[in-house]
Design a protein around this motif. Structure first.
Motif, PDB file in Angstrom:
ATOM      1  N   SER A  34      -3.984  -3.638  -9.331  1.00 36.28           N
ATOM      2  CA  SER A  34      -5.193  -3.224  -8.628  1.00 36.28           C
ATOM      3  C   SER A  34      -5.430  -4.097  -7.415  1.00 36.28           C
ATOM      4  O   SER A  34      -5.118  -5.290  -7.425  1.00 36.28           O
ATOM      5  CB  SER A  34      -6.412  -3.322  -9.552  1.00 36.28           C
ATOM      6  N   GLY A  35      -6.006  -3.490  -6.376  1.00 39.28           N
ATOM      7  CA  GLY A  35      -6.344  -4.239  -5.181  1.00 39.28           C
ATOM      8  C   GLY A  35      -6.586  -3.313  -4.010  1.00 39.28           C
ATOM      9  O   GLY A  35      -6.677  -2.097  -4.153  1.00 39.28           O
ATOM     10  N   LYS A  36      -6.663  -3.916  -2.836  1.00 37.85           N
ATOM     11  CA  LYS A  36      -6.929  -3.181  -1.609  1.00 37.85           C
ATOM     12  C   LYS A  36      -5.610  -2.808  -0.940  1.00 37.85           C
ATOM     13  O   LYS A  36      -4.753  -3.663  -0.722  1.00 37.85           O
ATOM     14  CB  LYS A  36      -7.770  -4.040  -0.674  1.00 37.85           C
ATOM     15  N   VAL A  46       1.176  -2.907   1.754  1.00 35.21           N
ATOM     16  CA  VAL A  46       0.946  -3.972   0.787  1.00 35.21           C
ATOM     17  C   VAL A  46      -0.356  -3.722   0.040  1.00 35.21           C
ATOM     18  O   VAL A  46      -1.246  -3.015   0.522  1.00 35.21           O
ATOM     19  CB  VAL A  46       0.909  -5.380   1.441  1.00 35.21           C
ATOM     20  N   LEU A  47      -0.428  -4.315  -1.116  1.00 33.81           N
ATOM     21  CA  LEU A  47      -1.652  -4.317  -1.899  1.00 33.81           C
ATOM     22  C   LEU A  47      -2.133  -5.754  -1.945  1.00 33.81           C
ATOM     23  O   LEU A  47      -1.363  -6.653  -2.277  1.00 33.81           O
ATOM     24  CB  LEU A  47      -1.384  -3.786  -3.305  1.00 33.81           C
ATOM     25  N   GLU A  51      -7.199 -11.970  -5.860  1.00 36.63           N
ATOM     26  CA  GLU A  51      -6.861 -13.375  -5.611  1.00 36.63           C
ATOM     27  C   GLU A  51      -6.236 -13.566  -4.225  1.00 36.63           C
ATOM     28  O   GLU A  51      -5.714 -14.624  -3.922  1.00 36.63           O
ATOM     29  CB  GLU A  51      -5.893 -13.887  -6.687  1.00 36.63           C
ATOM     30  N   HIS A  52      -6.254 -12.523  -3.395  1.00 31.92           N
ATOM     31  CA  HIS A  52      -5.713 -12.515  -2.027  1.00 31.92           C
ATOM     32  C   HIS A  52      -4.196 -12.676  -1.977  1.00 31.92           C
ATOM     33  O   HIS A  52      -3.644 -13.082  -0.966  1.00 31.92           O
ATOM     34  CB  HIS A  52      -6.402 -13.559  -1.151  1.00 31.92           C
ATOM     35  N   LYS A  53      -3.544 -12.318  -3.071  1.00 31.69           N
ATOM     36  CA  LYS A  53      -2.084 -12.293  -3.090  1.00 31.69           C
ATOM     37  C   LYS A  53      -1.651 -10.939  -2.544  1.00 31.69           C
ATOM     38  O   LYS A  53      -2.205  -9.900  -2.908  1.00 31.69           O
ATOM     39  CB  LYS A  53      -1.574 -12.477  -4.521  1.00 31.69           C
TER      40      LYS A  53
END
Length: 145
Positions: A34-36, A46-47, A51-53
């Motif tokens: 999950s992420g942006k 990219v996702l 945690e900004h990874k």
């Protein structure tokens, strides 16, 4: 060597090849990421996790088309698939509905719609009938089933 022994060797060889091919065809265990979603022209999608990874995304051909569509940039997504490296994630085949977006507090499937021909597609591009560019159309999962 008798003809029977030769036949048994061929049979056992084929049996071993079949077993190995079945093992190779077993998909990796699916994980959820999950992420942006970040889509930029000329760059790999990219996702970005909470945690900004940043994790590079890839998938089958229709999924790649979706991942390179600038209209999905910035959506919070859930991707189902598996890691191929610590910073690379391979999304499951599109027919399994592996890429969902959060919109209005609900998970939705990314689809594309031609409002001229009333044809739905699952990758961006021209309508298969009239060639008009299809519109991004996020659909509730309940509406698709």
């Amino acid at each position: 060597m008798t003809r029977y022994n030769q036949g048994m060797r061929v049979y056992l060889g084929l049996l071993i090849l079949c077993a190995l091919s079945l093992h190779a065809a077993t998909p990796a265990k699916s994980e959820t990421l999950s992420g942006k979603l970040i889509v930029r022209s000329g760059e790999a999608p990219v996702l970005e996790t909470a945690e900004h990874k940043r994790i590079l995304l890839d998938g089958d051909s229709p999924t790649r088309k979706v991942l390179h569509d600038p209209r999905v940039n910035g959506f919070d997504v859930e991707a189902h698939g598996h890691f191929t490296a610590p910073d690379k994630f391979l999304i499951d085949p599109q027919h399994t509905r592996p890429l969902l977006v959060h919109d209005g507090g609900r998970l939705k499937m990314i689809t594309y719609w031609c409002d001229v021909c009333y044809i739905r597609a699952y990758a961006p591009g021209p309508c298969v009938c009239c060639q008009k560019d299809t519109d991004l159309d996020l659909r509730d999962l309940d509406d698709i089933r």
